[in-house]
Write an enzyme that holds these catalytic residues in place. Structure first.
Site, PDB file in Angstrom:
ATOM      1  CE  LYS A  47      62.487  27.197-113.702  1.00  0.00           C
ATOM      2  NZ  LYS A  47      62.415  26.305-112.615  1.00  0.00           N
ATOM      3  CG  ASN A  68      66.427  29.323-110.532  1.00  0.00           C
ATOM      4  OD1 ASN A  68      67.556  29.335-110.584  1.00  0.00           O
ATOM      5  ND2 ASN A  68      65.542  29.738-109.869  1.00  0.00           N
ATOM      6  CG  ASN A 132      60.178  10.828-116.875  1.00  0.00           C
ATOM      7  OD1 ASN A 132      59.700  11.438-116.425  1.00  0.00           O
ATOM      8  ND2 ASN A 132      60.770  10.844-118.288  1.00  0.00           N
ATOM      9  NE  ARG A 133      54.807  10.604-120.465  1.00  0.00           N
ATOM     10  CZ  ARG A 133      53.945  11.828-120.612  1.00  0.00           C
ATOM     11  NH1 ARG A 133      52.799  11.649-120.616  1.00  0.00           N
ATOM     12  NH2 ARG A 133      54.657  12.775-121.063  1.00  0.00           N
TER      13      ARG A 133
HETATM   14  P1  ATR Z   1      59.939  21.022-116.063  1.00  0.00           P
HETATM   15  O1  ATR Z   1      61.039  21.651-116.530  1.00  0.00           O
HETATM   16  O2  ATR Z   1      58.851  21.427-115.196  1.00  0.00           O
HETATM   17  O3  ATR Z   1      60.154  19.526-115.195  1.00  0.00           O
HETATM   18  P2  ATR Z   1      59.353  19.371-118.538  1.00  0.00           P
HETATM   19  O4  ATR Z   1      60.591  19.178-118.799  1.00  0.00           O
HETATM   20  O5  ATR Z   1      58.306  19.279-119.485  1.00  0.00           O
HETATM   21  O6  ATR Z   1      59.079  20.255-117.461  1.00  0.00           O
HETATM   22  O7  ATR Z   1      58.818  17.808-117.553  1.00  0.00           O
HETATM   23  C1  ATR Z   1      57.605  17.416-117.456  1.00  0.00           C
HETATM   24  C2  ATR Z   1      57.846  16.049-116.546  1.00  0.00           C
HETATM   25  O8  ATR Z   1      56.468  15.499-116.340  1.00  0.00           O
HETATM   26  C3  ATR Z   1      58.630  14.986-117.589  1.00  0.00           C
HETATM   27  O9  ATR Z   1      59.106  13.926-116.522  1.00  0.00           O
HETATM   28  C4  ATR Z   1      57.317  14.172-118.105  1.00  0.00           C
HETATM   29  O10 ATR Z   1      57.393  12.972-118.471  1.00  0.00           O
HETATM   30  P3  ATR Z   1      57.867  12.676-119.805  1.00  0.00           P
HETATM   31  O11 ATR Z   1      59.544  12.892-120.021  1.00  0.00           O
HETATM   32  O12 ATR Z   1      57.655  11.302-119.947  1.00  0.00           O
HETATM   33  O13 ATR Z   1      57.429  13.402-121.174  1.00  0.00           O
HETATM   34  C5  ATR Z   1      56.251  14.259-116.894  1.00  0.00           C
HETATM   35  N1  ATR Z   1      54.966  14.152-117.314  1.00  0.00           N
HETATM   36  C6  ATR Z   1      54.033  15.156-117.903  1.00  0.00           C
HETATM   37  N2  ATR Z   1      52.782  14.647-118.361  1.00  0.00           N
HETATM   38  C7  ATR Z   1      52.925  13.173-117.823  1.00  0.00           C
HETATM   39  C8  ATR Z   1      52.136  12.216-117.521  1.00  0.00           C
HETATM   40  N3  ATR Z   1      50.553  12.563-117.992  1.00  0.00           N
HETATM   41  N4  ATR Z   1      52.284  11.116-116.733  1.00  0.00           N
HETATM   42  C9  ATR Z   1      53.611  11.068-116.393  1.00  0.00           C
HETATM   43  N5  ATR Z   1      54.573  12.078-116.634  1.00  0.00           N
HETATM   44  C10 ATR Z   1      54.246  12.948-117.091  1.00  0.00           C
END
Ligand code: ATR
Length: 263
Positions: A47, A68, A132-133
């Site tokens: 995407k 998408n 966000n984390r």
């Molecule tokens: P997508 O395109 O589906 O959004 P992505 O770009 O990989 O997938 O994003 C995943 C999201 O889930 C991100 O916001 C990620 O946080 P980070 O930016 O800090 O990586 C979040 N995420 C994944 N695992 C996590 C966890 N265990 N705790 C908190 N946030 C998490």
């Protein structure tokens, strides 16, 4: 859902799945165009990669930062984003809620989080908070929302920060991948939620994530991401076929495919 729709409309079309490595996306899209394929849906990680592999991008897809849906039109590879549309339709359907003037808390700042946060701002949300984390990932979302009238705030995805903002929130959206796997937890307790809140999880499998269980238990209105999946698909169908999507047929096929629900 697409094949069910083609069948219902007696169209001799087929929707197929292909596995493409990220480094092959450009040649795969060009090959698809040259073979006369009408359209394509992309999922993670394509995407975002697609932004560099297409001839033309729709203005909204560019703002949402992800493509998408691809449509081959007049020999050109054109990119669209129907996820934002799907999200708004699902929120309307599930909660009878329109985003205009509302205060939204988006958990996650990946592709899905960005798309939803920016779409809410484009649709006239009063306030968007992204949690966000990893805080640095919120920066491009903040930049995009700054071009709108929506107030924007970024916070860390931790209970104390959520507790600070949640009294001023109407809708919480989980756009992280947390909840996909058994035992996944965002660590947000029931004390954060109340009956006046709506909580939407973009995850649809499992049907009830820990977040929905906890928020629902605290009396919040909750819904999972199946509606968003349906409506983004219906919109893509209309882009490709220029026909109205048979929504009821698609919804039934989707429920059967995802939950084995024959009802
Ligand atoms: P997508 O395109 O589906 O959004 P992505 O770009 O990989 O997938 O994003 C995943 C999201 O889930 C991100 O916001 C990620 O946080 P980070 O930016 O800090 O990586 C979040 N995420 C994944 N695992 C996590 C966890 N265990 N705790 C908190 N946030 C998490």
């Amino acid at each position: 859902m697409h094949n069910a729709a083609f069948e219902a409309l007696k169209m001799n079309w087929a929707y197929l799945a292909f596995q493409v490595a990220p480094q092959d996306l450009r040649t795969a899209l060009q090959g698809a165009r040259d073979m006369g394929i009408v359209g394509i849906n992309l999922t993670v990680p394509h995407k975002i990669l697609a932004l560099d592999c297409i001839d033309e991008i729709d203005a909204e897809a560019s703002k949402l930062g992800a493509v998408n849906t691809i449509a081959m039109e007049r020999g050109k590879i054109r990119g669209f984003n129907t996820d934002g549309y799907g999200f708004l339709k699902a929120i309307k359907e599930e909660f009878n809620l329109s985003i205009r003037g509302k205060r939204i808390l988006v958990l996650g700042a990946g592709g899905a989080g960005r798309g939803i946060a920016v779409k809410c701002a484009l649709d006239g949300a009063a306030r968007v908070v992204v949690a966000n984390r990893t805080l640095t990932k919120i920066v491009p979302i903040a930049q995009e929302i700054r071009n709108t009238k929506t107030e924007f705030l970024s916070i860390a995805l931790i209970p104390d920060e959520i507790r600070r903002v949640i009294p001023e929130v109407d809708l919480v959206v989980n756009a992280t991948s947390v909840g996909l796997k058994d035992g996944d937890s965002l660590g947000l307790g029931a004390d954060l939620f109340s009956p006046r809140l709506r909580v939407y999880d973009t995850i649809y499998r499992p049907a009830e994530t820990e977040l929905l269980q906890i928020a629902g238990g605290a009396g919040a209105q909750v819904a999972n991401g199946l509606g968003m999946l349906l409506h983004q698909g219906a919109k893509a169908f209309e882009i490709w076929t220029k026909r109205k999507a048979p929504l009821a047929v698609m919804r039934r096929a989707l429920r059967t495919a995802v939950y084995g629900d024959k009802s």
